[in-house]
Design an enzyme around this catalytic site. Sequence first.
Site, mmCIF file in Angstrom:
data_model
loop_
_atom_site.group_PDB
_atom_site.id
_atom_site.type_symbol
_atom_site.label_atom_id
_atom_site.label_comp_id
_atom_site.label_asym_id
_atom_site.label_seq_id
_atom_site.Cartn_x
_atom_site.Cartn_y
_atom_site.Cartn_z
ATOM 1 N N ILE A 73 0.806 -0.864 -0.284
ATOM 2 C CA ILE A 73 -0.342 -0.215 0.591
ATOM 3 C C ILE A 73 0.692 1.750 -0.045
ATOM 4 C CG2 ILE A 73 -0.385 0.324 2.689
ATOM 5 C CD1 ILE A 73 -2.628 0.858 -0.528
ATOM 6 N N LYS A 130 -5.242 1.773 7.751
ATOM 7 C CA LYS A 130 -6.087 1.118 8.394
ATOM 8 C C LYS A 130 -6.034 -0.937 8.659
ATOM 9 C CE LYS A 130 -7.919 -1.860 5.713
ATOM 10 N NZ LYS A 130 -7.801 -2.991 5.329
HETATM 11 P P1 NAP Z 1 2.480 -5.307 2.799
HETATM 12 O O1 NAP Z 1 2.405 -5.296 1.650
HETATM 13 O O2 NAP Z 1 2.751 -6.889 3.542
HETATM 14 O O3 NAP Z 1 3.475 -4.735 3.907
HETATM 15 C C1 NAP Z 1 3.742 -4.278 5.362
HETATM 16 C C2 NAP Z 1 4.881 -3.270 5.104
HETATM 17 O O4 NAP Z 1 5.240 -3.356 6.174
HETATM 18 C C3 NAP Z 1 6.099 -4.814 4.889
HETATM 19 O O5 NAP Z 1 6.429 -3.925 3.893
HETATM 20 C C4 NAP Z 1 6.945 -4.332 5.759
HETATM 21 O O6 NAP Z 1 8.390 -3.947 5.850
HETATM 22 C C5 NAP Z 1 6.899 -3.402 7.045
HETATM 23 N N1 NAP Z 1 7.169 -3.977 8.139
HETATM 24 C C6 NAP Z 1 6.261 -4.605 9.767
HETATM 25 N N2 NAP Z 1 6.490 -4.173 10.311
HETATM 26 C C7 NAP Z 1 7.680 -2.984 10.199
HETATM 27 C C8 NAP Z 1 8.059 -2.723 10.907
HETATM 28 N N3 NAP Z 1 8.105 -2.961 13.138
HETATM 29 N N4 NAP Z 1 8.796 -1.206 10.817
HETATM 30 C C9 NAP Z 1 8.329 -0.824 9.784
HETATM 31 N N5 NAP Z 1 7.986 -1.576 9.024
HETATM 32 C C10 NAP Z 1 7.152 -2.978 9.066
HETATM 33 O O7 NAP Z 1 1.694 -5.348 3.619
HETATM 34 P P2 NAP Z 1 0.297 -3.924 3.101
HETATM 35 O O8 NAP Z 1 -0.749 -4.964 1.578
HETATM 36 O O9 NAP Z 1 0.657 -2.362 2.726
HETATM 37 O O10 NAP Z 1 -0.434 -3.590 4.304
HETATM 38 C C11 NAP Z 1 -0.555 -2.938 5.272
HETATM 39 C C12 NAP Z 1 -1.525 -2.089 5.678
HETATM 40 O O11 NAP Z 1 -1.988 -1.330 5.129
HETATM 41 C C13 NAP Z 1 -2.716 -3.525 6.410
HETATM 42 O O12 NAP Z 1 -3.529 -2.656 7.753
HETATM 43 C C14 NAP Z 1 -3.709 -3.341 5.323
HETATM 44 O O13 NAP Z 1 -4.828 -3.123 5.914
HETATM 45 C C15 NAP Z 1 -3.638 -1.738 4.744
HETATM 46 N N6 NAP Z 1 -3.829 -1.495 3.210
HETATM 47 C C16 NAP Z 1 -3.530 -2.122 2.327
HETATM 48 C C17 NAP Z 1 -4.315 -1.988 1.515
HETATM 49 C C18 NAP Z 1 -4.104 -3.048 -0.045
HETATM 50 O O14 NAP Z 1 -3.873 -3.005 -1.482
HETATM 51 N N7 NAP Z 1 -2.428 -4.173 0.240
HETATM 52 C C19 NAP Z 1 -5.504 -1.339 0.082
HETATM 53 C C20 NAP Z 1 -5.441 0.103 2.085
HETATM 54 C C21 NAP Z 1 -4.754 -0.217 2.614
HETATM 55 P P3 NAP Z 1 9.826 -5.141 5.371
HETATM 56 O O15 NAP Z 1 8.354 -5.773 4.508
HETATM 57 O O16 NAP Z 1 10.703 -4.646 5.028
HETATM 58 O O17 NAP Z 1 9.811 -6.330 6.518
#
Ligand code: NAP
Length: 307
Positions: free
Chosen positions: A13, A90
């Site tokens: 995201i 969120k």
């Molecule tokens: P994601 O692709 O798994 O990305 C999450 C990121 O958080 C990873 O890159 C990870 O970094 C990082 N992270 C984990 N622990 C951390 C820490 N302690 N300090 C700093 N960074 C850390 O997940 P995502 O899909 O982007 O979703 C993230 C959030 O956005 C969720 O709550 C989700 O509900 C929300 N969201 C997602 C979407 C969507 O379409 N994907 C849409 C709206 C909202 P590393 O990989 O570098 O370890």
Amino acid sequence: MAIRIALVGMGKIARDQHLPAIAADPDFELVATVSPHHAGVDGIPHLPDLETLLTEGPALDAVALCTPPQVRHALAMTAIGHGVHLFLEKPPGATLGEVVALETAADAAGVTLFASWHSRFAAGVAPARDWLARREIRSVRITWREDVRVWHPGQAWIWEAGGFGVFDPGINALSIATAILPRRLLLTEALLEFPANREAPIAAILGLRDTAGTPVAMDLDWRQTGPQSWDIEVDTDAGRLTLSEGGAVLALPDGSTRQPDGEYPAMYAHFASLVRDRASDVDVDPLRLVADAFLRGRRKIVEAFDA
Ligand code: NAP
């Protein structure tokens, strides 16, 4: 002067939505990124963790936390401790208690806390709310069915406790429903389906009512292949309102409208105005309904899920 902001958690995201929204908004300047494993952006300082950013990184005014929910509270408290404004993806936390504690801490520190619900900024949501405010609502049906393999590939956290499972997208539907319906929603029953090898549900059926007794049925499923459904149908005394494609398309009895996607630019504009006004925006209603489903719901173990 532009708000100097850092992005924390450079996953899907952050890259798909936050980076372009910040780049297009003159009220913000991206000064750093943080991610333990993912890379940053060319030309922008990149730090491995938030503590290092706040102690050794460039000066900043705000951070946007785009991490999974399980780690959000500790990161948010660290940022507040350094007097930094906060934009939370969120859901705003893994528990209700965390969000309440954050709100209190942000208030005491005099920093802005924006617990965002991106689906509330979808184009059809505000006009749907305005149209429904003048109608008698008879029933509501929410269908949120998508293919987890397409939308969440490789995301282990989403299947772990505190990762929300199918409520990760489902809470978006609840964020819209709680914004467009005029009365509070109460959860009356739920059936949650957990794969035998996972800590979070893959599907859920919820029964809700508003405070006037209007029934709201919700069907969430992550096993949907083919066409995907992110629809809310509201039957009223003046006919049916349908919000589809996650709130982007609004159909009323006299016609249908579709606006271009502008959720994240609108959220950053809102965040800038909150920072300017020294205000916060925190609404836990969607999270409370998810918590109630986990509290009240019956559980069924279903076939193991392998990505
Ligand atoms: P994601 O692709 O798994 O990305 C999450 C990121 O958080 C990873 O890159 C990870 O970094 C990082 N992270 C984990 N622990 C951390 C820490 N302690 N300090 C700093 N960074 C850390 O997940 P995502 O899909 O982007 O979703 C993230 C959030 O956005 C969720 O709550 C989700 O509900 C929300 N969201 C997602 C979407 C969507 O379409 N994907 C849409 C709206 C909202 P590393 O990989 O570098 O370890």
